[in-house]
Design a protein around this motif. Structure first.
Motif, mmCIF file in Angstrom:
data_model
loop_
_atom_site.group_PDB
_atom_site.id
_atom_site.type_symbol
_atom_site.label_atom_id
_atom_site.label_comp_id
_atom_site.label_asym_id
_atom_site.label_seq_id
_atom_site.Cartn_x
_atom_site.Cartn_y
_atom_site.Cartn_z
ATOM 1 N N HIS A 1 45.123 83.803 -7.097
ATOM 2 C CA HIS A 1 43.741 83.677 -7.568
ATOM 3 C C HIS A 1 43.464 82.233 -7.959
ATOM 4 C CE1 HIS A 1 45.583 83.826 -11.577
ATOM 5 N NE2 HIS A 1 46.236 84.887 -11.130
ATOM 6 N N GLU A 2 42.243 81.961 -8.400
ATOM 7 C CA GLU A 2 41.845 80.596 -8.748
ATOM 8 C C GLU A 2 42.661 80.041 -9.906
ATOM 9 O OE1 GLU A 2 37.705 80.772 -9.630
ATOM 10 O OE2 GLU A 2 37.138 81.121 -7.555
ATOM 11 N N GLY A 3 43.048 80.894 -10.822
ATOM 12 C CA GLY A 3 43.821 80.454 -11.975
ATOM 13 C C GLY A 3 45.171 79.882 -11.595
ATOM 14 N N SER A 4 45.810 80.468 -10.589
ATOM 15 C CA SER A 4 47.115 79.951 -10.180
ATOM 16 C C SER A 4 46.975 78.596 -9.497
ATOM 17 C CB SER A 4 47.834 80.948 -9.270
ATOM 18 O OG SER A 4 47.063 81.211 -8.118
ATOM 19 N N PHE A 5 45.886 78.387 -8.756
ATOM 20 C CA PHE A 5 45.660 77.068 -8.154
ATOM 21 C C PHE A 5 45.314 76.052 -9.237
ATOM 22 C CE2 PHE A 5 43.109 73.857 -5.863
ATOM 23 C CZ PHE A 5 44.083 73.435 -4.974
ATOM 24 N N ALA A 6 44.567 76.485 -10.252
ATOM 25 C CA ALA A 6 44.247 75.590 -11.364
ATOM 26 C C ALA A 6 45.514 75.172 -12.101
ATOM 27 C CB ALA A 6 43.271 76.263 -12.318
ATOM 28 N N ALA A 7 46.427 76.097 -12.309
ATOM 29 C CA ALA A 7 47.695 75.767 -12.957
ATOM 30 C C ALA A 7 48.519 74.826 -12.092
ATOM 31 C CB ALA A 7 48.486 77.037 -13.251
ATOM 32 N N LEU A 8 48.490 75.041 -10.791
ATOM 33 C CA LEU A 8 49.219 74.181 -9.868
ATOM 34 C C LEU A 8 48.688 72.752 -9.900
ATOM 35 C CD1 LEU A 8 51.370 74.100 -7.571
ATOM 36 C CD2 LEU A 8 49.495 74.536 -5.999
ATOM 37 N N CYS A 9 47.379 72.601 -10.091
ATOM 38 C CA CYS A 9 46.750 71.276 -10.135
ATOM 39 C C CYS A 9 46.719 70.678 -11.535
ATOM 40 C CB CYS A 9 45.326 71.349 -9.597
ATOM 41 S SG CYS A 9 45.258 71.779 -7.863
ATOM 42 N N GLY A 10 47.108 71.430 -12.539
ATOM 43 C CA GLY A 10 47.135 70.913 -13.902
ATOM 44 C C GLY A 10 45.784 70.892 -14.576
ATOM 45 N N VAL A 11 44.901 71.826 -14.234
ATOM 46 C CA VAL A 11 43.589 71.885 -14.868
ATOM 47 C C VAL A 11 43.343 73.221 -15.556
ATOM 48 C CG1 VAL A 11 42.515 70.175 -13.369
ATOM 49 C CG2 VAL A 11 42.487 72.557 -12.699
ATOM 50 N N SER A 12 44.386 73.999 -15.772
ATOM 51 C CA SER A 12 44.228 75.293 -16.438
ATOM 52 C C SER A 12 44.339 75.108 -17.951
ATOM 53 C CB SER A 12 45.305 76.264 -15.958
ATOM 54 O OG SER A 12 46.577 75.757 -16.287
ATOM 55 N N PRO A 13 43.652 75.954 -18.722
ATOM 56 C CA PRO A 13 43.767 75.843 -20.177
ATOM 57 C C PRO A 13 45.110 76.392 -20.656
ATOM 58 C CG PRO A 13 42.310 77.633 -19.598
ATOM 59 C CD PRO A 13 42.673 76.941 -18.321
ATOM 60 N N VAL A 14 45.675 75.710 -21.651
ATOM 61 C CA VAL A 14 46.925 76.134 -22.258
ATOM 62 C C VAL A 14 46.656 76.309 -23.742
ATOM 63 C CG1 VAL A 14 49.302 75.439 -22.756
ATOM 64 C CG2 VAL A 14 48.284 74.881 -20.563
ATOM 65 N N GLU A 15 47.153 77.391 -24.299
ATOM 66 C CA GLU A 15 46.919 77.640 -25.716
ATOM 67 C C GLU A 15 47.678 76.608 -26.552
ATOM 68 O OE1 GLU A 15 47.415 81.247 -28.880
ATOM 69 O OE2 GLU A 15 47.089 81.713 -26.774
ATOM 70 N N ALA A 16 46.980 75.996 -27.490
ATOM 71 C CA ALA A 16 47.574 75.007 -28.384
ATOM 72 C C ALA A 16 47.230 75.374 -29.819
ATOM 73 C CB ALA A 16 47.063 73.619 -28.035
ATOM 74 N N SER A 17 47.469 76.619 -30.166
ATOM 75 C CA SER A 17 47.098 77.120 -31.488
ATOM 76 C C SER A 17 48.194 76.826 -32.486
ATOM 77 C CB SER A 17 46.867 78.627 -31.422
ATOM 78 O OG SER A 17 45.850 78.908 -30.511
ATOM 79 N N SER A 18 47.762 76.694 -33.737
ATOM 80 C CA SER A 18 48.706 76.466 -34.811
ATOM 81 C C SER A 18 48.192 77.195 -36.047
ATOM 82 C CB SER A 18 48.814 74.968 -35.093
ATOM 83 O OG SER A 18 49.602 74.741 -36.236
ATOM 84 N N GLY A 19 48.962 78.142 -36.533
ATOM 85 C CA GLY A 19 48.529 78.898 -37.704
ATOM 86 C C GLY A 19 47.291 79.715 -37.413
ATOM 87 N N LYS A 20 46.237 79.513 -38.203
ATOM 88 C CA LYS A 20 44.996 80.254 -38.022
ATOM 89 C C LYS A 20 44.054 79.570 -37.046
ATOM 90 C CE LYS A 20 45.015 82.344 -42.581
ATOM 91 N NZ LYS A 20 44.269 82.518 -43.818
ATOM 92 N N THR A 21 44.383 78.373 -36.628
ATOM 93 C CA THR A 21 43.522 77.622 -35.710
ATOM 94 C C THR A 21 43.753 78.083 -34.282
ATOM 95 O OG1 THR A 21 43.683 75.712 -37.167
ATOM 96 C CG2 THR A 21 42.896 75.323 -34.935
ATOM 97 N N GLN A 22 42.690 78.517 -33.629
ATOM 98 C CA GLN A 22 42.764 78.959 -32.232
ATOM 99 C C GLN A 22 42.104 77.900 -31.363
ATOM 100 O OE1 GLN A 22 44.075 81.927 -30.998
ATOM 101 N NE2 GLN A 22 44.877 82.269 -33.053
ATOM 102 N N ARG A 23 42.839 77.237 -30.484
ATOM 103 C CA ARG A 23 42.243 76.251 -29.591
ATOM 104 C C ARG A 23 43.050 76.167 -28.300
ATOM 105 N NH1 ARG A 23 44.741 71.049 -30.195
ATOM 106 N NH2 ARG A 23 46.375 71.199 -31.734
ATOM 107 N N HIS A 24 42.469 75.475 -27.317
ATOM 108 C CA HIS A 24 43.114 75.287 -26.029
ATOM 109 C C HIS A 24 43.066 73.814 -25.644
ATOM 110 C CE1 HIS A 24 42.099 79.557 -25.984
ATOM 111 N NE2 HIS A 24 43.129 79.692 -25.163
ATOM 112 N N ARG A 25 43.967 73.420 -24.791
ATOM 113 C CA ARG A 25 43.955 72.084 -24.203
ATOM 114 C C ARG A 25 44.226 72.239 -22.709
ATOM 115 N NH1 ARG A 25 48.963 70.597 -22.712
ATOM 116 N NH2 ARG A 25 50.710 71.550 -23.769
ATOM 117 N N LEU A 26 44.011 71.163 -21.959
ATOM 118 C CA LEU A 26 44.296 71.228 -20.524
ATOM 119 C C LEU A 26 45.793 71.107 -20.276
ATOM 120 C CD1 LEU A 26 41.533 69.189 -18.716
ATOM 121 C CD2 LEU A 26 41.888 71.633 -18.730
ATOM 122 N N ASN A 27 46.252 71.776 -19.263
ATOM 123 C CA ASN A 27 47.629 71.721 -18.836
ATOM 124 C C ASN A 27 47.962 70.304 -18.389
ATOM 125 O OD1 ASN A 27 50.127 72.152 -17.723
ATOM 126 N ND2 ASN A 27 49.473 73.772 -16.349
#
Length: 121
Positions: free
Chosen positions: A39-65
């Motif tokens: 699917h599109e998500g696997s191609f996004a991960a392959l290209c390094g543009v998929s979101p990766v969870e970067a949460s810490s404690g109660k903070t919920q956020r994402h960053r790019l792969n």
């Protein structure tokens, strides 16, 4: 190279903003086994543009792969810049139509009636 790309992926070259270099980088990233791209998500991960969870404690956020194929990431970036530039030039979005307008200035009448500008005491 252009003839080979036209023979194997004419629909990719037909897209706006995709030239031979960009198409070649994306096809190389997909590789010889496109079955691994479910699917599109696997191609996004392959290209390094998929979101990766970067949460810490109660903070919920994402960053790019930060991983993935950097050449494919650069090719996708070139496509997005070209598409965004075309959209702004064609003024299809409301924000793009506002960019070309001069800034509004206050009129002389509003300056005369402004309490900060009044000279009477």
């Amino acid at each position: 190279m252009h003839e080979t790309l036209t023979a194997h992926a004419p629909q990719l070259l037909a897209r706006h903003g995709v030239g031979p270099d960009t198409a070649a980088a994306l096809l190389i990233a997909a590789g010889d086994s496109p079955q691994r791209l479910h699917h599109e998500g696997s191609f996004a991960a392959l290209c390094g543009v998929s979101p990766v969870e970067a949460s810490s404690g109660k903070t919920q956020r994402h960053r790019l792969n930060r991983g993935g194929d950097r050449q494919a990431n650069c090719a996708l970036h070139r496509c997005s810049l070209d598409c965004a530039g075309t959209r702004a030039a064609g003024t299809t979005s409301p924000a793009a139509s506002l960019r070309g307008r001069p800034a509004a200035r206050p009129s002389a009448a509003s300056n005369a009636t402004s309490p900060a500008r009044s000279t009477s005491s």
